[in-house]
Motif scaffolding. Structure first.
Motif, mmCIF file in Angstrom:
data_model
loop_
_atom_site.group_PDB
_atom_site.id
_atom_site.type_symbol
_atom_site.label_atom_id
_atom_site.label_comp_id
_atom_site.label_asym_id
_atom_site.label_seq_id
_atom_site.Cartn_x
_atom_site.Cartn_y
_atom_site.Cartn_z
ATOM 1 N N ARG A 9 -3.827 -16.713 -4.772
ATOM 2 C CA ARG A 9 -3.012 -15.588 -4.312
ATOM 3 C C ARG A 9 -3.432 -15.143 -2.910
ATOM 4 N NH1 ARG A 9 -4.150 -10.413 -5.290
ATOM 5 N NH2 ARG A 9 -5.768 -11.060 -6.725
ATOM 6 N N LYS A 10 -4.742 -15.180 -2.642
ATOM 7 C CA LYS A 10 -5.279 -14.786 -1.332
ATOM 8 C C LYS A 10 -5.492 -15.990 -0.414
ATOM 9 C CE LYS A 10 -7.855 -10.813 -3.077
ATOM 10 N NZ LYS A 10 -9.212 -10.239 -3.222
ATOM 11 N N ARG A 11 -5.119 -17.194 -0.907
ATOM 12 C CA ARG A 11 -5.292 -18.447 -0.170
ATOM 13 C C ARG A 11 -6.758 -18.717 0.168
ATOM 14 N NH1 ARG A 11 -0.043 -17.929 3.741
ATOM 15 N NH2 ARG A 11 1.483 -18.162 2.092
ATOM 16 N N GLU A 12 -7.632 -18.380 -0.771
ATOM 17 C CA GLU A 12 -9.060 -18.615 -0.617
ATOM 18 C C GLU A 12 -9.460 -19.852 -1.415
ATOM 19 O OE1 GLU A 12 -10.223 -13.895 -0.284
ATOM 20 O OE2 GLU A 12 -10.923 -15.048 -1.996
ATOM 21 N N PRO B 278 -15.872 -20.711 7.462
ATOM 22 C CA PRO B 278 -16.197 -19.907 6.284
ATOM 23 C C PRO B 278 -15.504 -18.553 6.339
ATOM 24 C CG PRO B 278 -18.182 -20.810 7.270
ATOM 25 C CD PRO B 278 -17.057 -21.079 8.223
ATOM 26 N N LYS B 279 -15.129 -18.076 5.192
ATOM 27 C CA LYS B 279 -14.504 -16.754 5.074
ATOM 28 C C LYS B 279 -15.559 -15.687 5.325
ATOM 29 C CE LYS B 279 -12.251 -13.929 1.535
ATOM 30 N NZ LYS B 279 -11.533 -13.079 2.397
ATOM 31 N N ASP B 280 -15.200 -14.677 6.062
ATOM 32 C CA ASP B 280 -16.114 -13.568 6.319
ATOM 33 C C ASP B 280 -16.229 -12.738 5.046
ATOM 34 O OD1 ASP B 280 -17.666 -11.543 7.320
ATOM 35 O OD2 ASP B 280 -16.019 -10.578 8.392
ATOM 36 N N SER C 68 -13.554 -20.460 2.126
ATOM 37 C CA SER C 68 -12.727 -20.423 3.323
ATOM 38 C C SER C 68 -11.325 -19.960 2.953
ATOM 39 C CB SER C 68 -12.677 -21.815 3.957
ATOM 40 O OG SER C 68 -12.029 -21.771 5.205
ATOM 41 N N GLU C 69 -10.491 -19.810 3.960
ATOM 42 C CA GLU C 69 -9.090 -19.449 3.759
ATOM 43 C C GLU C 69 -8.217 -20.518 4.394
ATOM 44 O OE1 GLU C 69 -8.524 -14.785 3.867
ATOM 45 O OE2 GLU C 69 -9.643 -15.477 5.613
ATOM 46 N N VAL C 70 -7.067 -20.786 3.796
ATOM 47 C CA VAL C 70 -6.124 -21.756 4.335
ATOM 48 C C VAL C 70 -4.818 -21.064 4.685
ATOM 49 C CG1 VAL C 70 -7.147 -23.767 3.210
ATOM 50 C CG2 VAL C 70 -5.413 -22.456 2.013
ATOM 51 N N ALA C 71 -4.015 -21.726 5.513
ATOM 52 C CA ALA C 71 -2.795 -21.114 6.043
ATOM 53 C C ALA C 71 -1.644 -21.052 5.048
ATOM 54 C CB ALA C 71 -2.351 -21.870 7.296
ATOM 55 N N SER C 72 -1.621 -21.961 4.084
ATOM 56 C CA SER C 72 -0.498 -21.964 3.142
ATOM 57 C C SER C 72 -1.017 -22.059 1.720
ATOM 58 C CB SER C 72 0.444 -23.138 3.443
ATOM 59 O OG SER C 72 -0.107 -24.344 2.979
ATOM 60 N N ASP C 73 -0.096 -21.986 0.762
ATOM 61 C CA ASP C 73 -0.505 -22.086 -0.637
ATOM 62 C C ASP C 73 -0.478 -23.533 -1.142
ATOM 63 O OD1 ASP C 73 2.204 -22.408 -0.740
ATOM 64 O OD2 ASP C 73 2.561 -20.852 -2.227
ATOM 65 N N CYS C 74 -0.474 -24.489 -0.214
ATOM 66 C CA CYS C 74 -0.547 -25.909 -0.549
ATOM 67 C C CYS C 74 -1.831 -26.480 0.060
ATOM 68 C CB CYS C 74 0.672 -26.647 -0.005
ATOM 69 S SG CYS C 74 0.608 -28.428 -0.290
#
Length: 110
Positions: A65-68, A99-101, A8-14
């Motif tokens: 780096r890609k927030r994945e 889920p990330k596409d 998945s991807e998240v909105a921030s690097d935390c």
């Protein structure tokens, strides 16, 4: 053992800041003892329906780096059984943390 994994991807690097509310909404408690800046370990707050096993979730960076991130959900419930707590919590997480596409990515095996 029941086990599900997706990316998945998240909105921030935390991770903690991005996911704390999501995990609590699903009924998971974050373990500060086993969580770090690079991964979150959470467990079901209370065993449901009198079942003795708890669902465990591990979320870690797959590419910060890609927030994945990688989302792993597991329990000691039977893997082939349908409707397990593990499967239900995975479904709830997938709605809140989709889920990330990966359809546009090239997947290779060796």
């Amino acid at each position: 053992m029941a086990y599900f994994q997706y990316f998945s991807e998240v909105a921030s690097d935390c991770l903690m800041g991005s996911l704390q509310n999501v995990l609590e909404e699903v009924g998971l408690r974050i373990s500060t003892e086993f969580s770090t800046h690079a991964q979150i370990f959470a467990q079901e707050s209370v065993g449901s329906l009198g079942y003795k096993s708890k669902v465990n979730v591990l979320i870690s960076w797959s590419d910060k780096r890609k927030r994945e991130c990688s989302v792993e959900v597991r329990s000691d419930e039977p893997y082939l059984k349908r409707g397990t707590r593990c499967e239900n919590i995975t479904g709830q997480l997938r709605k809140l943390l989709p889920p990330k596409d990966t359809s546009n990515q090239l997947i290779t095996t060796s």
